[in-house]
Design an enzyme around this catalytic site. Structure first.
Site, mmCIF file in Angstrom:
data_model
loop_
_atom_site.group_PDB
_atom_site.id
_atom_site.type_symbol
_atom_site.label_atom_id
_atom_site.label_comp_id
_atom_site.label_asym_id
_atom_site.label_seq_id
_atom_site.Cartn_x
_atom_site.Cartn_y
_atom_site.Cartn_z
ATOM 1 N N ARG A 287 -5.403 5.606 1.011
ATOM 2 C CA ARG A 287 -4.465 4.489 1.112
ATOM 3 C C ARG A 287 -4.778 3.625 -0.093
ATOM 4 N NH1 ARG A 287 -2.007 3.409 6.411
ATOM 5 N NH2 ARG A 287 -1.131 5.453 6.875
ATOM 6 N N ARG B 55 0.850 -1.219 0.000
ATOM 7 C CA ARG B 55 0.000 0.000 0.000
ATOM 8 C C ARG B 55 0.865 1.240 0.000
ATOM 9 N NH1 ARG B 55 1.822 3.242 4.349
ATOM 10 N NH2 ARG B 55 1.398 2.305 6.362
ATOM 11 N N THR C 143 6.151 8.727 9.997
ATOM 12 C CA THR C 143 6.707 7.394 9.708
ATOM 13 C C THR C 143 6.380 6.938 8.289
ATOM 14 O OG1 THR C 143 4.725 6.247 10.524
ATOM 15 C CG2 THR C 143 6.503 6.617 12.113
ATOM 16 N N CYS D 35 1.314 10.897 9.341
ATOM 17 C CA CYS D 35 2.340 10.481 10.310
ATOM 18 C C CYS D 35 3.713 10.532 9.642
ATOM 19 C CB CYS D 35 2.043 9.061 10.781
ATOM 20 S SG CYS D 35 3.256 8.434 11.970
ATOM 21 N N ARG E 190 4.282 -6.966 12.740
ATOM 22 C CA ARG E 190 2.968 -6.598 13.278
ATOM 23 C C ARG E 190 2.152 -7.870 13.494
ATOM 24 N NH1 ARG E 190 0.918 -1.134 9.928
ATOM 25 N NH2 ARG E 190 2.703 0.139 10.535
ATOM 26 N N GLU F 1 -1.492 -3.064 12.718
ATOM 27 C CA GLU F 1 -0.683 -2.393 13.727
ATOM 28 C C GLU F 1 -1.333 -2.506 15.107
ATOM 29 O OE1 GLU F 1 -0.331 1.797 13.050
ATOM 30 O OE2 GLU F 1 1.723 1.795 13.807
ATOM 31 N N GLU G 72 -6.226 7.111 8.016
ATOM 32 C CA GLU G 72 -5.155 7.967 8.557
ATOM 33 C C GLU G 72 -4.674 8.977 7.510
ATOM 34 O OE1 GLU G 72 -2.041 5.925 10.708
ATOM 35 O OE2 GLU G 72 -0.541 7.330 9.976
ATOM 36 N N ARG H 291 4.133 0.592 2.343
ATOM 37 C CA ARG H 291 4.369 -0.537 3.237
ATOM 38 C C ARG H 291 4.045 -1.795 2.457
ATOM 39 N NH1 ARG H 291 2.643 -3.908 7.731
ATOM 40 N NH2 ARG H 291 0.413 -3.581 7.388
HETATM 41 P P1 ADP Z 1 -1.379 -0.165 6.958
HETATM 42 O O1 ADP Z 1 -0.684 0.812 7.819
HETATM 43 O O2 ADP Z 1 -0.454 -0.716 5.942
HETATM 44 O O3 ADP Z 1 -2.671 0.282 6.359
HETATM 45 P P2 ADP Z 1 -2.415 -1.868 9.136
HETATM 46 O O4 ADP Z 1 -1.390 -2.469 10.026
HETATM 47 O O5 ADP Z 1 -3.317 -0.813 9.678
HETATM 48 O O6 ADP Z 1 -1.658 -1.425 7.828
HETATM 49 O O7 ADP Z 1 -3.278 -3.037 8.521
HETATM 50 C C1 ADP Z 1 -4.391 -2.802 7.732
HETATM 51 C C2 ADP Z 1 -5.079 -4.105 7.349
HETATM 52 O O8 ADP Z 1 -4.335 -4.742 6.336
HETATM 53 C C3 ADP Z 1 -5.197 -5.101 8.496
HETATM 54 O O9 ADP Z 1 -6.422 -5.786 8.416
HETATM 55 C C4 ADP Z 1 -4.071 -6.053 8.205
HETATM 56 O O10 ADP Z 1 -4.249 -7.337 8.757
HETATM 57 C C5 ADP Z 1 -4.125 -6.095 6.702
HETATM 58 N N1 ADP Z 1 -2.895 -6.586 6.105
HETATM 59 C C6 ADP Z 1 -1.662 -6.051 6.182
HETATM 60 N N2 ADP Z 1 -0.772 -6.782 5.509
HETATM 61 C C7 ADP Z 1 -1.465 -7.825 4.971
HETATM 62 C C8 ADP Z 1 -1.122 -8.949 4.156
HETATM 63 N N3 ADP Z 1 0.138 -9.134 3.729
HETATM 64 N N4 ADP Z 1 -2.112 -9.802 3.819
HETATM 65 C C9 ADP Z 1 -3.387 -9.610 4.216
HETATM 66 N N5 ADP Z 1 -3.768 -8.583 4.969
HETATM 67 C C10 ADP Z 1 -2.828 -7.697 5.352
HETATM 68 N N1 ARG Z 2 1.527 7.671 16.719
HETATM 69 C C1 ARG Z 2 1.856 6.299 17.009
HETATM 70 C C2 ARG Z 2 3.183 6.268 17.740
HETATM 71 O O1 ARG Z 2 3.850 7.264 17.783
HETATM 72 C C3 ARG Z 2 1.892 5.442 15.770
HETATM 73 C C4 ARG Z 2 2.988 5.752 14.810
HETATM 74 C C5 ARG Z 2 3.113 4.887 13.595
HETATM 75 N N2 ARG Z 2 1.896 4.339 13.143
HETATM 76 C C6 ARG Z 2 1.034 4.909 12.301
HETATM 77 N N3 ARG Z 2 -0.084 4.280 12.033
HETATM 78 N N4 ARG Z 2 1.285 6.067 11.746
HETATM 79 O O2 ARG Z 2 3.545 5.236 18.250
#
Ligand code: ADP
Ligand code: ARG
Length: 342
Positions: free
Chosen positions: A215, A112, A259, A257, A294, A299, A211, A266
């Protein structure tokens, strides 16, 4: 292993480290055109002492207006020398074969990017009116996507609770922002003017006003990282012609963010490695490979049955091609290590 679910104080929070009295004093009177202030920028870190970063931006201008606080955080998090962002989506000359054709380890792959508009504030600061206008623009921009990328937009407001929960559980849809995002203002007016666009096969998706304003996501079952990456690159080529994204030559794509700056990419796999993940070397090895760990619901979630979400840690100071390579080599190594313990 410990994932960040409990609210312990993090002595290494980057906001605390870099917000000296001098910096605080210098930024005290600063307000961006969308109304972002130092207080708003650091509120999440204050409310959530377990934050690792602790700051959010409200609009593209935040990064220059609050640069004395944000830049040191960016440099440290991304290990980046501010020498200029470089983009490269080509996979020419890189290995592209499936690393797990039998599907023994890799359950799914997802890549993404986060994107925001140059002219609107980020979800942390956007007004209800602009959020609605932006949603309409995004829906319009996604019309006419080529081939299998074509799809429909589904607003969150009005979606049945059952459907919403199922899409979250199946990893397609986002939840309401967590306590970090709540403090940053991202949940205001929830769930109005948020939604998800997806293609018929649910391999191409766009989250609206999570966020980040967008995305943009490519995902599918299995380990074909190259196919997932290429689908995203194709979609971005199309969307880039329709939307002017917030971008800076040094910090890359602007995101809520810090990051996520730079590529805002990602690239992850859900990988089943019950043996190696139980070994004391797991965290250290992933770190050496430049990978973050994760849980399987994203996350701040926990893992289950030895399945982890493994992805690139850096998003800035690295190209998209390098992120692909890092994930590819990392997955290869993790599969080898798991096999050696079987
Ligand atoms: P991001 O910051 O990349 O949007 P999150 O950690 O908030 O990621 O995850 C968003 C969703 O995407 C969650 O439901 C997570 O389980 C899913 N997800 C992330 N990576 C994968 C993957 N490789 N396969 C399937 N689902 C995934
Ligand atoms: N603000 C949170 C921290 O400082 C999350 C940072 C990274 N994650 C994100 N979804 N942007 O720990």
């Amino acid at each position: 292993m410990l994932l960040m679910t409990e609210k312990k104080t993090n002595p290494d929070m980057l906001m605390k480290k870099h917000l000296s009295d001098t910096v605080a004093l210098a930024l005290a009177g600063v307000t961006t055109s969308h109304g972002w202030t130092l207080k708003k920028a650091v509120q999440s870190g204050i409310d959530n002492p377990d934050s690792s970063i602790g700051v959010y931006a409200g609009d593209p201008e935040s990064y220059t207006a609050f640069a004395t606080l944000f830049d040191p955080i960016i440099k440290e998090y991304h290990r980046y020398d501010m020498s200029g962002h470089k983009s490269d989506f080509s996979l020419a000359g890189l290995p592209v074969e499936n690393l797990d054709p039998e599907g023994r380890y890799v359950i799914s792959t997802r890549v993404r990017v986060g994107r925001n508009f140059q002219k609107y504030a980020f979800p942390s600061a956007i007004s209800a009116e602009d959020r609605a206008a932006m949603e309409a623009e995004i829906v319009e921009a996604l019309k006419g996507l080529p081939g299998t990328l074509q799809g429909e937009y589904y607003p969150l407001d009005g979606m049945s609770e059952e459907n919403r929960q199922k899409m979250i559980a199946d990893h397609f849809l986002f939840k309401q922002g967590d306590r970090f995002l709540e403090s940053a203002g991202v949940n205001r007016d929830w769930p109005k003017n948020r939604g998800i666009f997806f293609s018929l096969d649910k391999r191409f998706l766009v989250w609206v006003s999570e966020e980040d304003s967008m995305r943009i996501i490519s995902m599918q079952p299995g380990a074909d990282i190259a196919e997932v990456f290429t689908r995203l690159a194709t979609a971005l080529d199309f969307i880039n012609q329709k939307v002017q994204f917030a971008f800076d030559p040094v910090r890359g794509y602007y995101t809520t963010c810090p990051t996520n700056l730079g590529t805002a990419m990602r690239a992850s796999v859900h990988i089943r490695i019950p043996k190696f993940s139980a070994s004391p070397d797991f965290e250290h090895t992933c770190k050496e490979l430049g990978l973050s760990i994760r849980g399987i619901h994203g996350e701040h979630s926990e893992s289950a049955d030895g399945v982890y979400d493994i992805s690139n840690k850096r998003r800035l100071g690295i190209t998209e091609r390098e992120i692909y390579s890092q994930l590819y080599q990392g997955v290869k190594k993790l599969i080898e290590l798991e096999k050696s313990l079987e």
